[in-house]
Write an enzyme that holds these catalytic residues in place. Sequence first.
Site, mmCIF file in Angstrom:
data_model
loop_
_atom_site.group_PDB
_atom_site.id
_atom_site.type_symbol
_atom_site.label_atom_id
_atom_site.label_comp_id
_atom_site.label_asym_id
_atom_site.label_seq_id
_atom_site.Cartn_x
_atom_site.Cartn_y
_atom_site.Cartn_z
ATOM 1 N N CYS A 109 10.272 10.421 10.096
ATOM 2 C CA CYS A 109 10.070 11.033 8.663
ATOM 3 C C CYS A 109 9.806 12.513 8.932
ATOM 4 O O CYS A 109 9.667 13.193 7.982
ATOM 5 C CB CYS A 109 8.690 10.317 7.958
ATOM 6 S SG CYS A 109 8.764 8.620 7.893
ATOM 7 N N HIS A 246 5.579 15.373 3.000
ATOM 8 C CA HIS A 246 6.189 14.251 3.158
ATOM 9 C C HIS A 246 5.796 13.077 2.398
ATOM 10 O O HIS A 246 4.254 13.041 2.153
ATOM 11 C CB HIS A 246 6.194 13.603 4.665
ATOM 12 C CG HIS A 246 6.880 12.278 4.728
ATOM 13 N ND1 HIS A 246 7.814 11.617 4.366
ATOM 14 C CD2 HIS A 246 6.183 10.934 5.521
ATOM 15 C CE1 HIS A 246 8.064 10.435 4.712
ATOM 16 N NE2 HIS A 246 6.844 10.239 5.190
ATOM 17 N N ASN A 276 8.347 5.740 0.088
ATOM 18 C CA ASN A 276 8.473 6.561 1.240
ATOM 19 C C ASN A 276 9.962 6.555 1.890
ATOM 20 O O ASN A 276 10.431 5.340 2.262
ATOM 21 C CB ASN A 276 7.466 6.053 2.411
ATOM 22 C CG ASN A 276 7.639 6.803 3.810
ATOM 23 O OD1 ASN A 276 8.554 7.631 3.876
ATOM 24 N ND2 ASN A 276 6.654 6.688 4.750
HETATM 25 N N1 COA Z 1 -0.588 -6.370 -0.557
HETATM 26 C C1 COA Z 1 -1.931 -6.911 -0.682
HETATM 27 N N2 COA Z 1 -2.526 -6.977 0.320
HETATM 28 C C2 COA Z 1 -2.208 -6.349 1.416
HETATM 29 C C3 COA Z 1 -0.892 -5.737 1.421
HETATM 30 C C4 COA Z 1 0.115 -5.838 0.479
HETATM 31 N N3 COA Z 1 1.180 -5.210 0.279
HETATM 32 N N4 COA Z 1 -0.756 -5.206 2.735
HETATM 33 C C5 COA Z 1 -1.850 -5.591 3.394
HETATM 34 N N5 COA Z 1 -2.798 -6.267 2.487
HETATM 35 C C6 COA Z 1 -4.004 -6.660 3.137
HETATM 36 C C7 COA Z 1 -4.194 -6.988 4.408
HETATM 37 O O1 COA Z 1 -3.721 -8.107 4.926
HETATM 38 C C8 COA Z 1 -5.885 -6.747 4.529
HETATM 39 O O2 COA Z 1 -6.455 -7.959 3.983
HETATM 40 P P1 COA Z 1 -7.448 -8.418 4.838
HETATM 41 O O3 COA Z 1 -8.607 -7.466 4.756
HETATM 42 O O4 COA Z 1 -7.995 -9.711 4.369
HETATM 43 O O5 COA Z 1 -7.125 -8.550 6.554
HETATM 44 C C9 COA Z 1 -6.223 -5.689 3.338
HETATM 45 O O6 COA Z 1 -4.947 -5.584 2.367
HETATM 46 C C10 COA Z 1 -6.523 -4.227 3.859
HETATM 47 O O7 COA Z 1 -5.386 -3.814 4.820
HETATM 48 P P2 COA Z 1 -5.521 -2.594 5.460
HETATM 49 O O8 COA Z 1 -4.468 -2.461 6.342
HETATM 50 O O9 COA Z 1 -6.854 -2.140 6.056
HETATM 51 O O10 COA Z 1 -5.386 -1.542 4.343
HETATM 52 P P3 COA Z 1 -5.536 0.090 4.067
HETATM 53 O O11 COA Z 1 -6.437 0.424 3.158
HETATM 54 O O12 COA Z 1 -5.481 0.712 5.417
HETATM 55 O O13 COA Z 1 -4.092 0.363 3.670
HETATM 56 C C11 COA Z 1 -1.902 1.344 4.049
HETATM 57 C C12 COA Z 1 -2.797 0.172 4.268
HETATM 58 C C13 COA Z 1 -0.483 0.868 4.954
HETATM 59 C C14 COA Z 1 -1.506 1.495 2.683
HETATM 60 C C15 COA Z 1 -2.466 2.546 4.675
HETATM 61 O O14 COA Z 1 -3.038 2.335 5.849
HETATM 62 C C16 COA Z 1 -1.530 3.593 5.095
HETATM 63 O O15 COA Z 1 -1.007 4.020 3.973
HETATM 64 N N6 COA Z 1 -0.998 3.809 6.228
HETATM 65 C C17 COA Z 1 -0.333 5.024 6.623
HETATM 66 C C18 COA Z 1 1.152 4.413 6.392
HETATM 67 C C19 COA Z 1 2.365 5.340 6.434
HETATM 68 O O16 COA Z 1 2.203 6.152 5.564
HETATM 69 N N7 COA Z 1 3.372 4.879 7.203
HETATM 70 C C20 COA Z 1 4.418 5.932 7.447
HETATM 71 C C21 COA Z 1 4.065 7.092 8.148
HETATM 72 S S1 COA Z 1 5.642 8.051 7.760
#
Ligand code: COA
Length: 319
Positions: A109, A246, A276
Site C-alpha cells: 500500500c 492511504h 482499501n
Molecule cells: N463482520 C463482522 N464481524 C467481524 C468481521 C466482519 N467483517 N471481521 C471480524 N469480525 C469479528 C471478529 O471475529 C471479532 O469477533 P470476536 O470478538 O467474537 O472474536 C470481532 O469482530 C472483533 O474483531 P477485531 O479484529 O478485534 O476488530 P477490530 O476492531 O480490530 O477491527 C479491523 C478489525 C480489521 C477493521 C481493524 O483491526 C483494522 O482496520 N486494522 C487495520 C487493517 C488495515 O488497514 N489493513 C490494511 C493496511 S494497508
Amino acid sequence: MKILGTGSYLPERIVTNEELSEIVDTNDEWISTRTGIRTRRISAGETVSDLASKAAFAALEDAGISAEQVDMILLATMTGNALMPNTACLVQKKIGAKYASCLDVNAACSGFLYALNLANACLVSGMYKNILVIGAETLSKIIDWADRSTCVLFGDGAGAAVVAADSAKRYVSETGADGDRGEALKAGETGLGNFIVRREEKLNYYMTMNGQEVFKFAVKKVPECIGAVLKKAEVFLEEIDYFLLHQANVRIIASVAKRLGVNMEKMPVNLDKYGNTSAASIAILLDEIRKEGKLAEGKKIILAGFGGGLTWGAAYLEL
Ligand code: COA
C-alpha cells in the site's frame, strides 16, 4: 518535481456491504462503524493492466502530453498480471508509450509513494523528462472471499500521475520499512519447487492479516513519518492544505488527524466508496481532489502511506 496531470479509473461493478453479508457472516453496521467502508469496486473481468491503462490515458490527457512523450512508466502494484512481462510493459503496449522504460514497484500500500520517490530521483538526476507513475490493483484476486476479517476491507482500482522536473516545486519525502514485522500482512506466497526440492504444499496465496497489529503500526508510524517530512522540508504543519492518506480505515485517518492536531477537513476520505485499493488509493484520491479544483497552483500537500512489508512513506509536494 511537478504534477502535470492525473487520472483514475475504477471498475464499474459496485459491491455493497449488504451484498457481502450474503457471502460471509457480516453486516453493514459492523463494516461501516469499524472501517468507514460502505461500497467497493470489484473487477468483473478487467485485469490490473486494463485498470492501469485507463487511469494512464486519463492522466496523459489531463497533462496534455502524448504517450510517446513518456520516458518511463513506474507501476506500483502487488497484483500484477504475471511475473513476466512486468505489468508496466503491458501498460506501455496498451497506451502506445513506445519510448518508455517500464518498471513495476512493489511496496504494497506504500507503493505509489515509493514509485513517486523513484520518479523524483530520476527527474532530479536528469535521466528522464516525463514519467508516468501509476498505482493499480486487483486485490479481489488475492482475497479469500470466505474470510470476513479481510474480504470486507479491500477493492480494485487505479490512479495515475504524469510528473516532470521543475526546480521551483519542492518534493521532500521519507520512506521506511520493517521486514521483521512482515508477517502481519501477507499474500501470494510462491514458495520454492524444483528438481531438488518438492514444492511446498501449504502455500498461502490469499491475504492474511493481523488487523490490530497493522492498525497500531499505522496510527503510530504515519504521524511520525509526516512529522519527519515536515521537519526535513522545513514547513509548518499549519501550512499544509491537504493530507492525502492511504485509504485503509477511516478510524486510522481520524486517529492520525487527532495525533497531529489537524482538522479532518484537511484529510479527504473516499474509502467509503472504494475500500482499501492498496497502491492505487493515494493516486485515486489525488486525482479526485484535483478534479474538484482543490489543488490549485501554490497549494502544499502531504501524501502518506503504509502497508505490507511492513512499509511506510510520506511526501511533501508543492503544486
Ligand atoms: N463482520 C463482522 N464481524 C467481524 C468481521 C466482519 N467483517 N471481521 C471480524 N469480525 C469479528 C471478529 O471475529 C471479532 O469477533 P470476536 O470478538 O467474537 O472474536 C470481532 O469482530 C472483533 O474483531 P477485531 O479484529 O478485534 O476488530 P477490530 O476492531 O480490530 O477491527 C479491523 C478489525 C480489521 C477493521 C481493524 O483491526 C483494522 O482496520 N486494522 C487495520 C487493517 C488495515 O488497514 N489493513 C490494511 C493496511 S494497508
